[in-house]
Scaffold this active site. Sequence first.
Site, PDB file in Angstrom:
ATOM      1  N   GLY A   1      11.332  39.184  82.094  1.00 36.33           N
ATOM      2  CA  GLY A   1      11.967  39.140  80.772  1.00 36.33           C
ATOM      3  C   GLY A   1      12.267  40.558  80.325  1.00 36.33           C
ATOM      4  NE  ARG A   2      11.930  40.036  74.892  1.00 37.71           N
ATOM      5  CZ  ARG A   2      11.786  39.012  74.066  1.00 37.71           C
ATOM      6  NH1 ARG A   2      12.624  38.825  73.083  1.00 37.71           N
ATOM      7  NH2 ARG A   2      10.776  38.182  74.182  1.00 37.71           N
ATOM      8  CB  ILE A   3       8.000  43.805  79.109  1.00 36.85           C
ATOM      9  CG1 ILE A   3       7.920  43.785  77.570  1.00 36.85           C
ATOM     10  CG2 ILE A   3       7.060  44.860  79.679  1.00 36.85           C
ATOM     11  CD1 ILE A   3       6.589  43.274  77.021  1.00 36.85           C
TER      12      ILE A   3
ATOM     13  CB  SER B   1      10.638  29.243  85.514  1.00 37.32           C
ATOM     14  OG  SER B   1      10.931  29.846  84.286  1.00 37.32           O
ATOM     15  NE  ARG B   2      15.274  28.594  82.730  1.00 38.83           N
ATOM     16  CZ  ARG B   2      15.519  28.840  81.443  1.00 38.83           C
ATOM     17  NH1 ARG B   2      16.723  28.717  80.973  1.00 38.83           N
ATOM     18  NH2 ARG B   2      14.552  29.226  80.633  1.00 38.83           N
TER      19      ARG B   2
ATOM     20  CB  ALA C   1       1.305  40.061  81.212  1.00 42.29           C
ATOM     21  NE  ARG C   2      -1.563  38.187  75.166  1.00 38.65           N
ATOM     22  CZ  ARG C   2      -0.858  39.221  74.706  1.00 38.65           C
ATOM     23  NH1 ARG C   2      -0.739  40.314  75.433  1.00 38.65           N
ATOM     24  NH2 ARG C   2      -0.289  39.161  73.512  1.00 38.65           N
TER      25      ARG C   2
ATOM     26  CD  GLU D   1      -7.584  42.279  75.883  1.00 35.78           C
ATOM     27  OE1 GLU D   1      -6.971  42.005  76.920  1.00 35.78           O
ATOM     28  OE2 GLU D   1      -7.058  42.625  74.836  1.00 35.78           O
TER      29      GLU D   1
ATOM     30  CG  HIS E   1      -4.299  44.792  75.040  1.00 37.38           C
ATOM     31  ND1 HIS E   1      -4.557  43.444  74.900  1.00 37.38           N
ATOM     32  CD2 HIS E   1      -2.940  44.910  75.036  1.00 37.38           C
ATOM     33  CE1 HIS E   1      -3.413  42.782  74.819  1.00 37.38           C
ATOM     34  NE2 HIS E   1      -2.410  43.642  74.891  1.00 37.38           N
TER      35      HIS E   1
ATOM     36  N   GLY F   1      -0.781  48.804  75.959  1.00 41.73           N
ATOM     37  CA  GLY F   1       0.641  48.651  76.302  1.00 41.73           C
ATOM     38  C   GLY F   1       1.584  49.138  75.218  1.00 41.73           C
TER      39      GLY F   1
HETATM   40  C1  GLV Z   1       0.443  42.823  72.992  1.00 42.52           C
HETATM   41  O1  GLV Z   1      -0.237  42.517  73.927  1.00 42.52           O
HETATM   42  C2  GLV Z   1       1.522  42.024  72.524  1.00 42.52           C
HETATM   43  O2  GLV Z   1       1.658  40.859  72.942  1.00 42.52           O
HETATM   44  O3  GLV Z   1       2.280  42.521  71.700  1.00 42.52           O
HETATM   45  C1  GLV Z   2       8.319  40.099  76.347  1.00 35.04           C
HETATM   46  O1  GLV Z   2       8.793  39.931  75.265  1.00 35.04           O
HETATM   47  C2  GLV Z   2       9.134  39.985  77.528  1.00 35.04           C
HETATM   48  O2  GLV Z   2      10.194  39.363  77.385  1.00 35.04           O
HETATM   49  O3  GLV Z   2       8.749  40.497  78.572  1.00 35.04           O
END
Ligand code: GLV
Ligand code: GLV
Length: 325
Positions: free
Chosen positions: A156-158, A178-179, A238-239, A268, A286, A288
């Site tokens: 995605g964006r990141i 996924s796509r 991410a998570r 966490e 954490h 980021g």
């Molecule tokens: C941080 O982990 C966020 O989701 O912005």
């Molecule tokens: C988070 O917003 C992403 O699109 O990676």
Amino acid sequence: MPDVLVTRRMVDAAMSALTGLGEVDVYEGPPTAIPRAELLTRVAGVRGLLALLTERVDAELLDAAGPSLRIVANHAVGVDNIDIAECTRRGVLVTNTPDVLTEATADLAWALILACVRRIAEGDRFLRTATPWIWDPRMMLGHDLYGRVIGIVGCGRIGQATARRALGFGMRVVYHNSRPLPPEVAGPLGATWRSFDDLIAESDVVSVHCPLTPSTRHLFDAAAFARMKPTAVLVNTARGPVVDELALAKALRAGEIFAAGLDVFEREPEVEAELLDLDAVTMVPHLGSATVGTREAMGLRAVQNLAAGLAGARPRDLLNPEVLG
Ligand code: GLV
Ligand code: GLV
């Protein structure tokens, strides 16, 4: 009775932006998150909740808030802490803070990638022990990036911002979503779609950017590590629960992968004890989105969303537009 509950103090610019939103109740942690019982008490009767990723927003919390609650503005892009379906059922708006943290998070992913492949944290720790050393052709060897493959899981964006940086390092980009991405996005990145299994087998660097969902929980398990290259590094910004930390520790000890960089943790803020004595793991708490500019932008974006919701307008980052019909 406060109109808004803020579950932890934000940066000053964001706190100032709350002016005019009525009476604001602010929990003044850290070191801990607002205790659950206190959260359930203090949320009663508010119209707006500005929540952090440490607060679980579920049916219990929505019951405690009561029918006055209009909006939950998350101070994060990830919303795995929020039961959005339950909010939607109750007519509560939910927003997040996308875009503003994309570049900072991609930078941190790269900080961890470089730390892992060139053993930066290990080298720093080593010097601080005052062990005698001399430049040695065999000392603390890492791996090259130039000409190698980076695999983006969740592009995605990141993920895309992380991939863009990879081009500057002369890497080839593969990704799993996924796509598949539209050609106008994939093209400039030279990014090729792969199945998850193929991506992890092929990549020298694997960077995780997918959201946490039931289908991504423990996506990186013992079987995944067994498929990866023994020279590969895994970076997770991410998570935490996307990675099975015990399986990761075992894989590192067994030499199934070379190193891991973690910004997020399965339980966490707790860090799995098995990871603590592994030199091949680089960890940060954490961070980021943790830059002065980005945290200001995130806080302001969350407050703007909150203000719009309270005013009966459509917040910019609305995740459940069904609520507005
Ligand atoms: C941080 O982990 C966020 O989701 O912005
Ligand atoms: C988070 O917003 C992403 O699109 O990676």
